[in-house]
Design a protein around this motif. Structure first.
Motif, PDB file in Angstrom:
ATOM      1  N   GLU A 160       0.823  -1.208   0.000  1.00 39.91           N
ATOM      2  CA  GLU A 160       0.000   0.000   0.000  1.00 39.91           C
ATOM      3  C   GLU A 160       0.866   1.270   0.000  1.00 39.91           C
ATOM      4  O   GLU A 160       1.812   1.393   0.781  1.00 39.91           O
ATOM      5  N   PHE A 161       0.487   2.179  -0.875  1.00 43.78           N
ATOM      6  CA  PHE A 161       1.183   3.458  -1.002  1.00 43.78           C
ATOM      7  C   PHE A 161       0.125   4.557  -1.013  1.00 43.78           C
ATOM      8  O   PHE A 161      -0.850   4.480  -1.772  1.00 43.78           O
ATOM      9  N   VAL A 162       0.315   5.561  -0.169  1.00 46.16           N
ATOM     10  CA  VAL A 162      -0.631   6.672  -0.098  1.00 46.16           C
ATOM     11  C   VAL A 162      -0.067   7.861  -0.864  1.00 46.16           C
ATOM     12  O   VAL A 162       0.998   8.390  -0.529  1.00 46.16           O
ATOM     13  N   SER A 163      -0.765   8.286  -1.899  1.00 48.41           N
ATOM     14  CA  SER A 163      -0.367   9.427  -2.719  1.00 48.41           C
ATOM     15  C   SER A 163      -1.110  10.673  -2.267  1.00 48.41           C
ATOM     16  O   SER A 163      -2.267  10.602  -1.836  1.00 48.41           O
ATOM     17  N   ARG A 164      -0.446  11.828  -2.376  1.00 49.18           N
ATOM     18  CA  ARG A 164      -1.149  13.084  -2.093  1.00 49.18           C
ATOM     19  C   ARG A 164      -2.379  13.207  -2.993  1.00 49.18           C
ATOM     20  O   ARG A 164      -3.449  13.592  -2.542  1.00 49.18           O
ATOM     21  N   GLY A 165      -2.205  12.969  -4.281  1.00 51.60           N
ATOM     22  CA  GLY A 165      -3.341  13.017  -5.206  1.00 51.60           C
ATOM     23  C   GLY A 165      -4.026  14.362  -5.274  1.00 51.60           C
ATOM     24  O   GLY A 165      -5.229  14.434  -5.543  1.00 51.60           O
ATOM     25  N   ASP A 166      -3.257  15.451  -5.049  1.00 52.84           N
ATOM     26  CA  ASP A 166      -3.894  16.770  -4.962  1.00 52.84           C
ATOM     27  C   ASP A 166      -3.247  17.817  -5.862  1.00 52.84           C
ATOM     28  O   ASP A 166      -3.471  19.013  -5.690  1.00 52.84           O
ATOM     29  N   ASP A 167      -2.428  17.390  -6.828  1.00 55.52           N
ATOM     30  CA  ASP A 167      -1.749  18.305  -7.751  1.00 55.52           C
ATOM     31  C   ASP A 167      -0.796  19.249  -7.018  1.00 55.52           C
ATOM     32  O   ASP A 167      -0.500  20.334  -7.501  1.00 55.52           O
ATOM     33  N   SER A 168      -0.325  18.841  -5.862  1.00 50.00           N
ATOM     34  CA  SER A 168       0.654  19.627  -5.114  1.00 50.00           C
ATOM     35  C   SER A 168       2.042  19.423  -5.709  1.00 50.00           C
ATOM     36  O   SER A 168       2.239  18.586  -6.601  1.00 50.00           O
ATOM     37  N   GLY A 169       3.021  20.174  -5.213  1.00 49.20           N
ATOM     38  CA  GLY A 169       4.387  19.985  -5.664  1.00 49.20           C
ATOM     39  C   GLY A 169       4.883  18.578  -5.357  1.00 49.20           C
ATOM     40  O   GLY A 169       5.578  17.957  -6.170  1.00 49.20           O
TER      41      GLY A 169
END
Length: 293
Positions: A160-169
């Motif tokens: 499992e990998f959690v990505s920001r997924g928010d178009d942040s830097g």
């Protein structure tokens, strides 16, 4: 005699009319001047709007350095902490005076398109891959300094990998690393949170999953997390921050003068020293490295 009297009355009325018009014009000019002065005064007293990343806020850096700016320049700062993509969009929409972000390619494109007047390097830190102490994918033992190989291992084991997924830097950087590794992250193991860095670290902690984070936010939260550094030191994990004043032609609400005061201050020796010292006492190391030219 009557004609003389009539002419005299006409002359008196004409003089009164001229004087009245003159007084009205003067009053209107004074009112206009007062309004302009009030508008200028109001603008000067308003805080500047700084659109920035969640990492500069969550790491505690802004709370540490901004009081110096306010004391030195008598200008308050309204911090709007969002992802870099959102911060750049706010600049495009004329909803911020100045940006402090960390996606250099996007920042340079922002300036080239005329949304900002110029971009300046401010500081850098680095990204790290963190995960549970158990490290179920066995990355730390095999690839402690190779982020591409680490991501290949995550894909292979579907850890499992959690990505920001928010178009942040940070999200932009993560996607670039996946791309460079030739991997399309998809599946139940790849979790897109759509949240800021602090929240993503909390999610990763709850799930005992992996995530990519800036070092500063991780160190500021380390004591409350059961996550270890798994990969660090790869040159692909370099994280540069830049400051950009928004183009004042966007609208008349942009305080370009105060924005430039902020830019000049954060690039100054005084502010750079503050950045250099932040974190040393509490974390044993600086959370950011200043590199303004």
């Amino acid at each position: 005699m009557k004609k003389i009297l009539v002419l005299f009355l006409v002359l008196i009325m004409s003089i009164s009319l001229v004087v009245g018009c003159s007084n009205t014009e003067n009053q209107e000019e004074e009112a206009s001047t007062d309004e302009a002065t009030d508008e200028l005064s109001s603008k000067e007293n308003d805080p500047i709007k700084l659109a920035t990343t969640t990492s500069t806020r969550d790491s505690g850096l802004l709370d540490y350095i901004l009081p110096n700016f306010t004391d030195t320049n008598n200008i308050e700062v309204n911090v709007i902490a969002v992802g870099t993509g959102k911060a750049l969009q706010m600049g495009k929409d004329g909803e911020a005076d100045v940006l402090l972000v960390h996606a250099k390619d996007s920042e340079e494109e922002f300036v080239a398109e005329g949304h900002g007047t110029e971009r300046y390097d401010v500081m850098y830190n680095d990204f790290i891959l963190v995960g549970s102490q158990d490290d179920p994918a066995g990355i730390k033992e095999e690839y402690p300094e190779d982020i591409s190989k680490a991501l290949e291992k995550l894909k292979e084991t579907e850890s499992e990998f959690v990505s920001r997924g928010d178009d942040s830097g940070t999200h932009k950087k993560e996607l670039k690393i996946w791309e460079n590794a030739g991997i399309d992250p998809a599946g139940n193991w790849y979790i897109e949170a759509g949240a800021g860095m602090a929240d993503v670290l909390k999610i990763a902690d709850e799930k005992q999953a992996y995530t990519l984070t800036d070092r500063a936010t991780y160190l500021s939260m380390k004591d409350s997390l059961d996550l270890d550094i798994i990969v660090e030191g790869d040159s692909n994990l370099f994280n540069q921050y830049g400051v950009i004043p928004v183009n004042p032609d966007k609208n008349n609400q942009i305080d370009s003068e105060s924005a430039m005061e902020f830019v000049n201050w954060i690039l100054s020796d005084e502010a750079q020293e503050l950045i250099k010292d932040y974190g040393k006492e509490e974390y044993g190391q600086a959370l950011f490295v200043p590199n303004a030219n």
